[in-house]
Write an enzyme that holds these catalytic residues in place. Structure first.
Site, PDB file in Angstrom:
ATOM      1  N   ASP A  53       0.773  -1.250   0.000  1.00 48.02           N
ATOM      2  CA  ASP A  53       0.000   0.000   0.000  1.00 48.02           C
ATOM      3  C   ASP A  53       0.804   1.300   0.000  1.00 48.02           C
ATOM      4  O   ASP A  53       0.320   2.307  -0.508  1.00 48.02           O
ATOM      5  CB  ASP A  53      -0.989  -0.009   1.174  1.00 48.02           C
ATOM      6  N   HIS A 299       1.920   3.620   7.295  1.00 40.76           N
ATOM      7  CA  HIS A 299       1.795   4.479   6.114  1.00 40.76           C
ATOM      8  C   HIS A 299       0.543   5.348   6.134  1.00 40.76           C
ATOM      9  O   HIS A 299       0.343   6.137   5.204  1.00 40.76           O
ATOM     10  CB  HIS A 299       1.883   3.641   4.835  1.00 40.76           C
TER      11      HIS A 299
END
Ligand SMILES: *[C@@H]1O[C@H](CO)[C@@H](O)[C@H](O)[C@H]1NC(C)=O
Ligand SMILES: *[C@@H]1O[C@H](CO)[C@@H](O)[C@H](O)[C@H]1NC(C)=O
Ligand SMILES: *[C@@H]1O[C@H](CO)[C@@H](O)[C@H](O)[C@H]1NC(C)=O
Ligand SMILES: *[C@@H]1O[C@H](CO)[C@@H](O)[C@H](O)[C@H]1NC(C)=O
Ligand SMILES: *[C@@H]1O[C@H](CO)[C@@H](O)[C@H](O)[C@H]1NC(C)=O
Ligand SMILES: *[C@@H]1O[C@H](CO)[C@@H](O)[C@H](O)[C@H]1NC(C)=O
Ligand SMILES: *[C@@H]1O[C@H](CO)[C@@H](O)[C@H](O)[C@H]1NC(C)=O
Ligand SMILES: *[C@@H]1O[C@H](CO)[C@@H](O)[C@H](O)[C@H]1NC(C)=O
Length: 812
Positions: A53, A299
């Site tokens: 991702d 993230h």
């Protein structure tokens, strides 16, 4: 074990790659991998790094994964033009050579790009969140669809096989929030596999099986092919022509700084747990702080791409962790100093708030230095009086100055330089001599120069802006103008694309930023400790330009906010340094705080870029430093947190400091990035520092490496009120000798009851310094006083190497 269940990656989280610092990434991987080992044993060890991702991929991450022993790395996102080129040339699988300094194959990592991000192929999603029809294989059913499903699947499989090199292809079957009802997935996958493979009887060449990333990797390895080599990185990431994910390099600047200072505090806490011995561990362990820091690397954490209430929660976790660590730090310092008086922490010194120093007539400051070399550090304390005496651990008087605070937060500020020993502390005592207001600073319009023995800075008397920077040692001189601007954030309402600027995406409406003010109101203060010019650009933008007596760096302390939005325009605030340096479109940024990569305007090293966003498409992450240079001059900027930046014009370097936006960018946050808080109801005010140095390119690293090291691991100040008890041990160093300049003590942390984790690192690249880019040998034996390890133990580190040790310790 049959190997049917496999862990991938195995960090405490899947870290962000643009806003993280390598030391925190190594720590969070350590926690996660240790947990897997302790819970599942050796067979729980992940073999494959898996970052499906993160929004762009840092070379330093690949280097770290290679050095951690991963066999390969898979990820999902890369620039859409890069992907198109790689699909055409069958280069979606490659060998990433992730270091200029480490000898291959130390930082070589096989890297694969997944075909559909982390999603199943179109039309094959079988979960309660999906809308694709299940496989209906009863021929009596009206909506029997086996032929249709098998047919569509074979088309996709065949087409995917044309853009990868081997006879094996990988398909990810799952996505965000899936497998909550795993039966849906497995029931349909069982049928899919059965019916697709049945076609082999009729000549189909497609064989489908349940597999894992490491099984796939093994088949690629068996294919015995040569893979294309990549030596740059995967930044910036764009998923369409006007959709550059370069805003999050700066999003939530206060959280980004808080994460960085939390790391510094955590390292101090870890070190003091070791140095203070058993007594330091009476309180709660630092576990909470370690886990809070680890999850902050996610993230959608330090990246600034979470909802406001989630960002608040990350900050709360970090604050709780630090509360626990303070108990440990206090215990350890009490053990080492013999002083058990209440220890006070002033966590708001960045905004000149500390009740103790403001109210006390006599107090002492313990300065703990987490670096393995002595440091000189400016201490600035908010105070109420006008004259103080300061003395060091030997009782000697120290030059100190009181001046009126630049900010509105406190009355006066006491400034003095401290010198702290390697991996240890020293103590300064401060006593009030006189109450009352200090002399008002001079309002100056005349030509202004500030200088110390290293640097000279000139200001333009018309505008009040910096106009030149000289290095007095090397006799270098450049023209330098620095000012503040904002980009008009796109609201998504235009012909080319409906993409607005948001937490992830930077999309200015115009390539010409709006200047906040042509001129700055200035005040100048010159003392023997520090010379500073205070500049006011607008009610919401100010700066202090500072030169300490013995610093090789010019400090720019900026304060930005509340960013005004009453005109209904989102703003992305930058500072820009325009210089006479002949950069010819090149500039340089670090990767996760370690190796530096060359960048070129409107250019990517591995494909023919069609530039569609002249500003956002030229932004790169800056984690600790960026520089511009020509043959003669290098201007380096060391940052105190991760930020985004670029060099849009020759000779120019810009850094984005703060963003306030009014629209969501449709990438999943579901909120505009519009930070307000209890103390800043009109919009977040953020303060930070940039350190500037001017050097010849050949020796610049000798200045910026130690500067950046000191910015990341800062001294921790703790305070005790009143007189010190006699016999207090005022100074302590955990080392018998400082480490050589090239060696950074990356980790010193209690591993278990009787062993200590030690990481040493060579912090120079192979050819950036004549002096320091050499291999260096350290003898560990006399390194740590508290260890009684009799063997001499020599460790040689070559540029950019990290070596990890577990030391068995005899605790006294
Ligand atoms: C994994 O755990 C085992 C058992 O706790 C331990 O002996 C071993 O050293 C660990 N391995 C690593 C690499 O930490
Ligand atoms: C194979 O092809 C024949 C002839 O078209 C067909 O009757 C048969 O059902 C097919 N078998 C499978 C498994 O699809
Ligand atoms: C792999 O390929 C090389 C030539 O590229 C060849 O020399 C070698 O024998 C091959 N290895 C195997 C295991 O097939
Ligand atoms: C600072 O001094 C003023 C007057 O001398 C006093 O009113 C104020 O309470 C003091 N501030 C602190 C924090 O002690
Ligand atoms: C910013 O852009 C908006 C349109 O998105 C425009 O109306 C406005 O005038 C612009 N402001 C400036 C100062 O450029
Ligand atoms: C800026 O915004 C205006 C008004 O929304 C729009 O017409 C124009 O196309 C935008 N310009 C760019 C370069 O996006
Ligand atoms: C920047 O410098 C390069 C090399 O000297 C030159 O080709 C280019 O035109 C310059 N760019 C601008 C915008 O002046
Ligand atoms: C000051 O530091 C604290 C953390 O200690 C942080 O939360 C806050 O945002 C900082 N203030 C400013 C104005 O940058």
């Amino acid at each position: 074990p049959a190997g049917r269940l496999e862990f991938v990656n195995g960090g405490w989280c899947m870290s962000d790659e643009a806003a993280t610092h390598y030391s925190a990434v190594i720590d969070q991987m350590t926690i996660g991998l240790r947990f897997l080992n302790e819970t599942f044993g050796a067979c729980g060890r992940p073999r494959v790094a898996w970052h499906i991702d993160p929004f762009g991929h840092a070379r330093e991450h690949a280097s770290m994964f290679a050095q951690m022993g991963f066999d390969g790395f898979f990820f999902g996102r890369l620039d859409y033009q890069d992907r198109a080129r790689r699909m055409r040339d069958k280069e979606q699988e490659l060998l990433w050579r992730a270091s200029d300094s480490l000898t291959p194959p130390m930082a070589d990592l096989f890297t694969g790009i997944l075909p559909n991000g982390y999603n199943p192929p179109e039309g094959f999603c079988w979960d309660q969140l999906c809308s694709d029809p299940p496989i209906r294989d009863d021929p009596d059913l009206e909506d029997y669809n086996v032929d249709d499903v098998v047919g569509r699947f074979l088309v996709i499989a065949n087409s995917q096989s044309t853009v990868y090199k081997t006879n094996h292809i990988i398909m990810t079957m799952g996505s965000d929030f899936q497998y909550e009802n795993a039966n849906l997935w497995y029931k349909n996958l069982d049928k899919l596999i059965h019916y697709v493979n049945a076609q082999q009887a009729n000549g189909s060449k497609v064989n489908v099986l349940y597999s894992t990333p490491s099984c796939y990797l093994q088949e690629l390895h068996r294919a015995n092919l040569t893979w294309p080599l990549k030596t740059d990185d995967f930044f910036p990431y764009a998923d369409d022509a006007h959709d550059f994910w370069t805003g999050y390099f700066t999003s939530r600047p206060a959280l980004k700084r808080y994460e960085r200072i939390s790391n510094s505090n955590l390292q101090t806490c870890n070190q003091l747990e070791v140095l203070g011995g058993l007594t330091s561990r009476k309180g709660p362990f630092g576990e909470g702080d370690k886990k809070a820091m680890a999850v902050a690397q996610h993230h959608d954490a330090v990246s600034g791409t979470e909802k406001q209430h989630v960002a608040n929660d990350y900050a709360r976790k970090l604050a709780n962790g630090w509360q626990h660590c303070q108990v440990l730090v206090s215990n350890s310092l009490a053990a080492l100093s013999g002083l058990s008086a209440e220890r006070i922490y002033c966590d708001n010194l960045n905004v000149s708030v500390c009740h103790l120093t403001e109210s006390s007539k006599k107090f002492s400051v313990n300065v703990y230095n987490p670096l393995a070399r002595p440091v000189t550090w400016p201490v600035r304390l908010p105070v109420n009086g006008t004259a103080y005496s300061v003395s060091d651990a030997s009782g000697k008087a120290v030059d100190c100055q009181v001046s009126m605070c630049a900010s509105s937060f406190a009355v006066n500020e006491l400034v003095f330089q401290v010198q702290a020993p390697p991996l240890g502390y020293t103590t300064y005592t401060v006593a009030l001599i006189q109450d009352g207001p200090p002399p008002a600073p001079a309002q100056q319009r005349a030509p202004t120069v500030i200088q110390n023995k290293f640097l000279q800075v000139t200001f333009d008397h018309e505008t009040g802006l910096i106009s030149s920077l000289n290095n007095l040692e090397t006799k270098q001189s450049i023209k330098l103008t620095q000012n503040f601007y904002w980009y008009n954030a796109s609201d998504g309402n235009n012909v080319a694309s409906r993409q607005p600027s948001g937490a992830y995406i930077f999309r200015p409406n115009s390539s010409t930023p709006v200047i906040i003010s042509q001129t700055a109101k200035t005040e100048i203060i010159k003392t023997s400790v520090v010379q500073e010019v205070r500049q006011w650009f607008a009610p919401w933008v100010s700066q202090v330009v500072r030169l300490y007596a013995d610093s090789r760096a010019l400090e720019l302390e900026w304060t930005v906010g509340p960013v005004p939005i009453d005109d209904s325009v989102g703003k992305e605030v930058i500072t820009r340094l325009d210089t006479s340096i002949k950069t010819a479109e090149y500039f340089y940024t670090d990767s996760n705080g370690r190796e530096v990569l060359q960048r070129k305007k409107d250019f990517r090293p591995t494909w023919n870029l069609k530039q569609s966003e002249p500003i956002a498409g030229n932004y790169y992450p800056i984690n600790s430093r960026a520089y511009i240079k020509d043959d003669v001059d290098q201007l380096t900027v060391v940052t105190d947190r991760s930020q985004g930046g670029g060099s849009i014009q020759n000779g120019s370097l810009e850094i984005m400091l703060h963003r306030r936006l009014l629209h969501d960018d449709f990438r999943g946050v579901g909120e505009p990035l519009n930070e307000i808080s209890g103390i800043f109801p009109d919009g977040l005010v953020v303060r930070g520092r940039l350190l500037l140095t001017l050097d010849p390119p050949q020796t610049a690293a000798d200045t910026h490496r130690p500067l950046a090291e000191g910015m990341v691991l800062q001294p921790l100040l703790t305070f005790t009120d009143g007189d010190l008890k006699p016999n207090t041990q005022l100074e302590f160093s955990g080392l018998l000798a400082a480490l050589p300049p090239a060696v950074h003590l990356l980790t010193l942390s209690q591993w278990d009851e009787d062993s200590v984790l030690l990481r040493l690192e060579h912090q120079y690249q192979s050819s950036e310094s004549k002096v320091s880019s050499q291999p260096v040998t350290v003898n560990l034996q006399p390194l740590l006083k508290t260890f009684e390890d009799p063997s001499t133990w020599e460790v040689t580190l070559r540029p950019m190497e990290i070596r990890t040790f577990l030391l068995k310790v005899n605790l006294r």
